[in-house]
Write an enzyme that holds these catalytic residues in place. Structure first.
Site, mmCIF file in Angstrom:
data_model
loop_
_atom_site.group_PDB
_atom_site.id
_atom_site.type_symbol
_atom_site.label_atom_id
_atom_site.label_comp_id
_atom_site.label_asym_id
_atom_site.label_seq_id
_atom_site.Cartn_x
_atom_site.Cartn_y
_atom_site.Cartn_z
ATOM 1 N N GLY A 320 -27.659 -27.282 -38.695
ATOM 2 C CA GLY A 320 -28.637 -26.390 -37.943
ATOM 3 C C GLY A 320 -27.963 -25.351 -37.207
ATOM 4 O O GLY A 320 -27.853 -24.144 -37.430
ATOM 5 N N ARG A 321 -26.806 -25.879 -36.303
ATOM 6 C CA ARG A 321 -26.149 -25.035 -35.276
ATOM 7 C C ARG A 321 -25.375 -23.907 -36.323
ATOM 8 O O ARG A 321 -25.358 -22.983 -35.798
ATOM 9 C CB ARG A 321 -25.083 -25.774 -34.567
ATOM 10 C CG ARG A 321 -24.210 -25.206 -33.447
ATOM 11 C CD ARG A 321 -23.113 -26.120 -32.914
ATOM 12 N NE ARG A 321 -23.523 -27.384 -32.870
ATOM 13 C CZ ARG A 321 -23.703 -27.849 -31.687
ATOM 14 N NH1 ARG A 321 -23.924 -27.013 -30.389
ATOM 15 N NH2 ARG A 321 -24.173 -29.141 -31.309
ATOM 16 N N CYS A 393 -32.345 -23.308 -8.302
ATOM 17 C CA CYS A 393 -31.881 -24.009 -7.142
ATOM 18 C C CYS A 393 -31.099 -25.274 -7.387
ATOM 19 O O CYS A 393 -31.457 -26.424 -7.160
ATOM 20 C CB CYS A 393 -32.937 -24.384 -6.556
ATOM 21 S SG CYS A 393 -34.016 -22.855 -5.871
HETATM 22 N N1 LLP Z 1 -29.156 -33.790 -38.906
HETATM 23 C C1 LLP Z 1 -29.631 -34.746 -38.048
HETATM 24 C C2 LLP Z 1 -30.095 -35.883 -38.439
HETATM 25 C C3 LLP Z 1 -29.452 -34.564 -36.666
HETATM 26 O O1 LLP Z 1 -29.663 -35.545 -35.606
HETATM 27 C C4 LLP Z 1 -28.912 -33.212 -36.307
HETATM 28 C C5 LLP Z 1 -28.845 -32.883 -34.774
HETATM 29 C C6 LLP Z 1 -28.518 -32.348 -37.175
HETATM 30 C C7 LLP Z 1 -28.926 -32.719 -38.582
HETATM 31 C C8 LLP Z 1 -28.122 -31.011 -36.953
HETATM 32 O O2 LLP Z 1 -26.908 -30.859 -36.513
HETATM 33 P P1 LLP Z 1 -26.026 -29.624 -36.078
HETATM 34 O O3 LLP Z 1 -25.759 -29.131 -37.547
HETATM 35 O O4 LLP Z 1 -27.076 -28.601 -35.533
HETATM 36 O O5 LLP Z 1 -25.049 -29.750 -35.375
HETATM 37 N N2 LLP Z 1 -28.466 -30.753 -28.308
HETATM 38 C C9 LLP Z 1 -27.109 -30.910 -28.757
HETATM 39 C C10 LLP Z 1 -27.228 -31.297 -30.116
HETATM 40 C C11 LLP Z 1 -27.846 -32.383 -30.732
HETATM 41 C C12 LLP Z 1 -27.612 -32.313 -32.053
HETATM 42 C C13 LLP Z 1 -28.799 -33.563 -32.356
HETATM 43 N N3 LLP Z 1 -28.875 -33.706 -33.843
HETATM 44 C C14 LLP Z 1 -26.213 -29.474 -28.269
HETATM 45 O O6 LLP Z 1 -26.576 -28.586 -27.763
HETATM 46 O O7 LLP Z 1 -24.955 -29.685 -28.734
#
Ligand code: LLP
Length: 465
Positions: A320-321, A393
């Site tokens: 995703g990221r 705030c």
């Molecule tokens: N697959 C599953 C099952 C997941 O739970 C996640 C992310 C991804 C894929 C994608 O991960 P990525 O490639 O985007 O790292 N809010 C947090 C990150 C939470 C990730 C949740 N799951 C942050 O801002 O760092």
């Protein structure tokens, strides 16, 4: 003690240096290219992305705004697709999802990971091919599961015994069959922030391999008529740079995959190794590119399968990221600049912008580091250590903890923060009744609003008095 200097406060002894990794730039007007989307350029201090100047964009669409570089997003998606050609690549919509993005994902040939009824509805509205959707979540409701089965999603990743029962009842009632993956926890301590690590034992996700629950979950799925076992799923966490976590997880998950063949007599055709690939938020971070990741992951899996004497399952991943993170930046307008004298005489420059923790909670929540640059003009002033804060705030309302900014930064200047594509708009809130900013897609000199700015009417729409 020296607290003043003939050249001004910015030159005073004891000037703040910030964290050790933060390098003072020779020229704070320069972009650090690896932190920005590929079409970001500066000309005479004015930042443009996708051929659109950010001051022009703000003049038309206001600030703050998320600026999404479509070409960069597509290129990153395509790079994963090509590097992982033997895999299925699921874009993790939780990082950021809108109908436009879902369409780009479909056009680039990727699959889509959704994790709620809301994300599923975006996929549906975008006309995303449902056979290419994977549905995640540790507490999917009966309504969400029923809808997913009715829509014909390609795979549901089950996360609890309760969910297996729920899905058994739903498929029986609808006379449907659904492909299922079993989310397992491999017991790996991923080297990332505790809140975003997901494969160690003591947390809510998945079935533990070590306790035997994962094997039991596979047995129950295979014994349920409406469920077809597709394979195991492992996601160890997010913003990970070190492949050793993936290696240990892959080894344990493949060992279970082999055990299922032996003991349950089922050869599962697939396996998902999750997402979590890190990106560069600041110069501290040195991420691998998709080709390097693919080479490493393929080598690990090939090696393990050979050692176990099993055929390789078809693999999938869920970045995703790494796809959307670097493709977006946030542009803010500076509202106030405050020089705060610290113990010892050093001065920290607090720069307040017109957004904050409601459009980027990651700094407050994960202690994340970001960077920024002056986006609306060139400056010849010396660089000073600044802290970019929001308008909420709350003292913890920080966007960029430490960055060198020109000493003449002033109200009305625009600041842009790179790397805000992932988990910023998707985690945005209306804290203090702020309006969530728009997402403006830019490409070839054209800006297009793909998610509009909220209005006060939107805010009040749910308030029934
Ligand atoms: N697959 C599953 C099952 C997941 O739970 C996640 C992310 C991804 C894929 C994608 O991960 P990525 O490639 O985007 O790292 N809010 C947090 C990150 C939470 C990730 C949740 N799951 C942050 O801002 O760092």
């Amino acid at each position: 003690m020296t607290t003043t200097h003939e050249a001004g406060w910015a030159h005073a002894a004891g000037a703040l240096r910030g964290p050790t990794w933060l390098r003072q730039p020779a020229d704070p007007n320069d972009l650090v290219p690896q932190l920005w989307s590929s079409t970001a350029r500066k000309a005479e201090g004015v930042l443009s992305v996708g051929g659109v100047s950010l001051p022009d964009l703000v003049a038309e669409h206001g600030s703050p705004a998320y600026v999404l570089d479509e070409a960069d997003f597509r290129a990153r998606a395509g790079a994963f697709r090509d590097a992982f050609a033997a895999y299925d690549v699921y874009y993790a919509g939780k990082a950021f999802l809108s109908t436009a993005v879902a369409r780009w994902v479909a056009e680039e040939g990727l699959c889509l990971d959704v994790c709620s009824g809301g994300e599923l509805s975006v996929a549906e509205r975008a006309g995303f091919p449902m056979a290419r959707v994977g549905f995640h979540g540790n507490n999917k409701s009966v309504a969400e599961l029923t809808r997913a089965v009715r829509l014909g999603v390609g795979r549901i990743i089950v996360d609890s015994f309760d969910e297996i029962e729920r899905l058994a009842a739903i498929t029986a009632e609808l006379g449907a069959t659904v492909s299922v993956m079993v989310r397992v926890t491999a017991g790996v301590e991923a080297h990332t922030h505790e809140y975003i690590a997901t494969a160690h034992e003591d947390q809510k996700f998945g079935f533990s391999i070590a306790s035997g629950d994962a094997l039991e979950a596979v047995r129950r799925v295979t014994a349920t008529p409406g469920l077809e076992i597709l394979g195991l799923h492992s996601h160890i966490g997010s913003q990970i740079f070190d492949s050793s976590g993936f290696e240990v997880a892959a080894r344990r998950v493949l060992a279970l995959h082999a055990q299922v063949r032996e003991e349950v007599g089922v050869t599962m055709p697939e396996m998902d190794l999750g997402g979590g690939f890190g990106i560069a938020y600041t110069t501290q971070d040195d991420p691998s590119d998709p080709a390097q990741l693919a080479t490493e992951m393929t080598k690990i899996v090939e090696h393990e399968c050979r050692a176990l004497g099993i055929e390789e399952p078809r693999l999938s991943i869920e970045p995703g990221r790494a796809i959307v993170g670097p493709a977006m930046c946030t542009v803010y307008e500076v509202g106030t600049v405050k020089r705060v004298r610290l113990d010892g005489g050093a001065v920290r420059t607090y720069v307040s912008v017109d957004g904050g923790m409601s459009d980027n909670i990651r700094t407050a929540l994960y202690d994340a580091d970001y960077s920024c640059t002056l986006a609306s003009r060139a400056s010849a002033a010396v660089p000073v250590l600044g802290r970019v804060v929001g308008k909420h705030c709350e003292a913890g309302d920080v966007v960029v903890k430490d960055e060198f900014v020109p000493a003449d930064l002033a109200p009305g200047d625009l600041l842009a923060v790179p790397g805000t594509g992932a988990y910023c708009r998707s985690m945005a809130s209306n804290y203090n009744h702020l309006l969530r900013p728009p997402v403006v897609a830019v490409r070839d000199g054209v800006a297009r609003v793909v998610v509009r700015r909220e209005t006060e009417d939107d805010l009040l729409a749910t308030d029934l008095g």
